[in-house]
Scaffold this motif. Sequence first.
Motif, mmCIF file in Angstrom:
data_model
loop_
_atom_site.group_PDB
_atom_site.id
_atom_site.type_symbol
_atom_site.label_atom_id
_atom_site.label_comp_id
_atom_site.label_asym_id
_atom_site.label_seq_id
_atom_site.Cartn_x
_atom_site.Cartn_y
_atom_site.Cartn_z
ATOM 1 N N VAL A 154 -28.430 -2.434 -13.459
ATOM 2 C CA VAL A 154 -27.187 -1.991 -12.832
ATOM 3 C C VAL A 154 -26.111 -1.811 -13.903
ATOM 4 N N LEU A 155 -25.481 -0.643 -13.905
ATOM 5 C CA LEU A 155 -24.409 -0.330 -14.851
ATOM 6 C C LEU A 155 -23.235 0.259 -14.076
ATOM 7 N N CYS A 156 -22.036 -0.185 -14.420
ATOM 8 C CA CYS A 156 -20.846 0.291 -13.711
ATOM 9 C C CYS A 156 -19.610 0.055 -14.563
ATOM 10 N N THR A 157 -18.466 0.510 -14.084
ATOM 11 C CA THR A 157 -17.222 0.309 -14.813
ATOM 12 C C THR A 157 -16.818 -1.168 -14.754
ATOM 13 N N LEU B 93 -27.905 11.030 -17.773
ATOM 14 C CA LEU B 93 -26.631 11.312 -18.443
ATOM 15 C C LEU B 93 -25.565 11.686 -17.423
ATOM 16 N N ALA B 94 -25.929 12.556 -16.480
ATOM 17 C CA ALA B 94 -24.980 12.932 -15.433
ATOM 18 C C ALA B 94 -24.679 11.733 -14.533
ATOM 19 N N MET B 95 -25.692 10.930 -14.249
ATOM 20 C CA MET B 95 -25.485 9.738 -13.435
ATOM 21 C C MET B 95 -24.496 8.789 -14.092
ATOM 22 N N MET B 96 -24.660 8.585 -15.418
ATOM 23 C CA MET B 96 -23.769 7.662 -16.100
ATOM 24 C C MET B 96 -22.345 8.215 -16.191
ATOM 25 N N GLU B 97 -22.219 9.529 -16.306
ATOM 26 C CA GLU B 97 -20.888 10.116 -16.301
ATOM 27 C C GLU B 97 -20.196 9.838 -14.968
ATOM 28 N N ALA B 98 -20.961 9.940 -13.870
ATOM 29 C CA ALA B 98 -20.400 9.619 -12.553
ATOM 30 C C ALA B 98 -19.994 8.152 -12.481
ATOM 31 N N ALA B 99 -20.818 7.269 -13.064
ATOM 32 C CA ALA B 99 -20.478 5.840 -13.081
ATOM 33 C C ALA B 99 -19.222 5.597 -13.909
ATOM 34 N N LEU B 100 -19.088 6.267 -15.042
ATOM 35 C CA LEU B 100 -17.910 6.105 -15.893
ATOM 36 C C LEU B 100 -16.644 6.552 -15.174
ATOM 37 N N GLN B 101 -16.771 7.518 -14.278
ATOM 38 C CA GLN B 101 -15.618 7.994 -13.517
ATOM 39 C C GLN B 101 -15.349 7.142 -12.284
ATOM 40 N N GLY B 102 -16.145 6.083 -12.107
ATOM 41 C CA GLY B 102 -15.918 5.171 -10.989
ATOM 42 C C GLY B 102 -16.419 5.680 -9.659
ATOM 43 N N ILE B 103 -17.280 6.691 -9.683
ATOM 44 C CA ILE B 103 -17.785 7.258 -8.435
ATOM 45 C C ILE B 103 -18.764 6.320 -7.749
ATOM 46 N N GLY B 104 -19.481 5.517 -8.533
ATOM 47 C CA GLY B 104 -20.444 4.601 -7.952
ATOM 48 C C GLY B 104 -21.073 3.718 -9.006
ATOM 49 N N VAL B 105 -22.164 3.068 -8.615
ATOM 50 C CA VAL B 105 -22.878 2.135 -9.476
ATOM 51 C C VAL B 105 -24.225 2.755 -9.835
ATOM 52 N N ALA B 106 -24.520 2.814 -11.118
ATOM 53 C CA ALA B 106 -25.744 3.463 -11.577
ATOM 54 C C ALA B 106 -26.878 2.468 -11.757
ATOM 55 N N LEU B 107 -28.084 2.935 -11.557
ATOM 56 C CA LEU B 107 -29.292 2.187 -11.911
ATOM 57 C C LEU B 107 -29.948 2.993 -13.021
ATOM 58 N N ALA B 108 -29.765 2.534 -14.256
ATOM 59 C CA ALA B 108 -30.138 3.346 -15.412
ATOM 60 C C ALA B 108 -30.659 2.456 -16.539
ATOM 61 N N PRO B 109 -31.344 3.044 -17.524
ATOM 62 C CA PRO B 109 -31.856 2.256 -18.654
ATOM 63 C C PRO B 109 -30.725 1.825 -19.582
ATOM 64 N N ALA B 110 -30.429 0.524 -19.594
ATOM 65 C CA ALA B 110 -29.323 0.015 -20.404
ATOM 66 C C ALA B 110 -29.514 0.320 -21.878
ATOM 67 N N LEU B 111 -30.770 0.339 -22.350
ATOM 68 C CA LEU B 111 -31.051 0.601 -23.755
ATOM 69 C C LEU B 111 -30.518 1.955 -24.192
ATOM 70 N N MET B 112 -30.505 2.928 -23.287
ATOM 71 C CA MET B 112 -30.040 4.266 -23.625
ATOM 72 C C MET B 112 -28.512 4.373 -23.607
#
Length: 296
Positions: free
Chosen positions: A167-170, A222-241
């Motif tokens: 889980v990755l988020c702002t 990459l697009a998912m994380m951009e959405a997470a950075l903008q506070g749109i939601g919470v991403a489930l993504a590879p933290a290593l990347m």
Amino acid sequence: MLRSHLPLNALRAFEASARHLSFTRAAIELCVTQAAVSHQVKSLEAQLNVTLFKRLPRGLMLTSEGETLLPVVRESFDRITQTLSQFEGGHYREVLTVGAVGTFTVGWLLPRLPDFQGRYPFIDLRLSTHNNRVDVAAEGLDYAIRFGAGAWHGTDACELLAAPLTVLCTPMIAEQLRTPADLLKHTLLRSYRADEWTQWFQAAGLPADTVVPRSIVFDSSLAMMEAALQGIGVALAPALMFSRQLESDLVRQPFEVGITTGSYWLTRLQSRAETSAMLAFKGWLEAVSTSPRKVS
């Protein structure tokens, strides 16, 4: 039958004449006389025992034999020119074409590329990105780096590294997450693999019948994380990347729980013999990544 040596001057005169449909303009290009070009073409015609041009009052016209020969000669000269252009400083520059998942490219490969360039300065790397859907043959790739289980038809695969999803988020959203169940109050971001959040919730200890709220689906992390950075939601993504974003506190990982749904693999068609440039790139990747496991 042609003699043992290729009549390169005659072939060059033929190619230029065919392109211009004029001995005179071909002679200007080749910096020789019109008579010299005409003589070279006649010599080639004599060796082949065919007529390559019809001589017209105002120029030339290719015969069917000339039309057959022209593309072969043109391609051959283009290949010679391309090969010669790859010699530099006493070395032959090899071209290596790699297609890689965008997330892997930006998050892991690019920061390490200067090391590869320093070790192999005479390999010209041509890098393209994809969203894990790639046609190696159609795109003319030497290698494709993709995410999955390592099983692609007709492909040899070398495991590079695992990338558990977390889980990755702002930071602002992270402060609102005390337990995994708190995630159910937020918009969840995921890839096209529909069961990722379900797997994560089960790994985090939530009941198997937990209803996952509506989520936004992306074809790129990459697009998912951009959405997470903008506070749109919470991403489930590879933290290593996304280690750089984590180190700079642009995003946070509120829970340690991670799930493994695949790894990043270096793949090539089994029909594609590995060149020295390919082997150098493969060896370098293996050296800078985790211990690989090879499968076919």
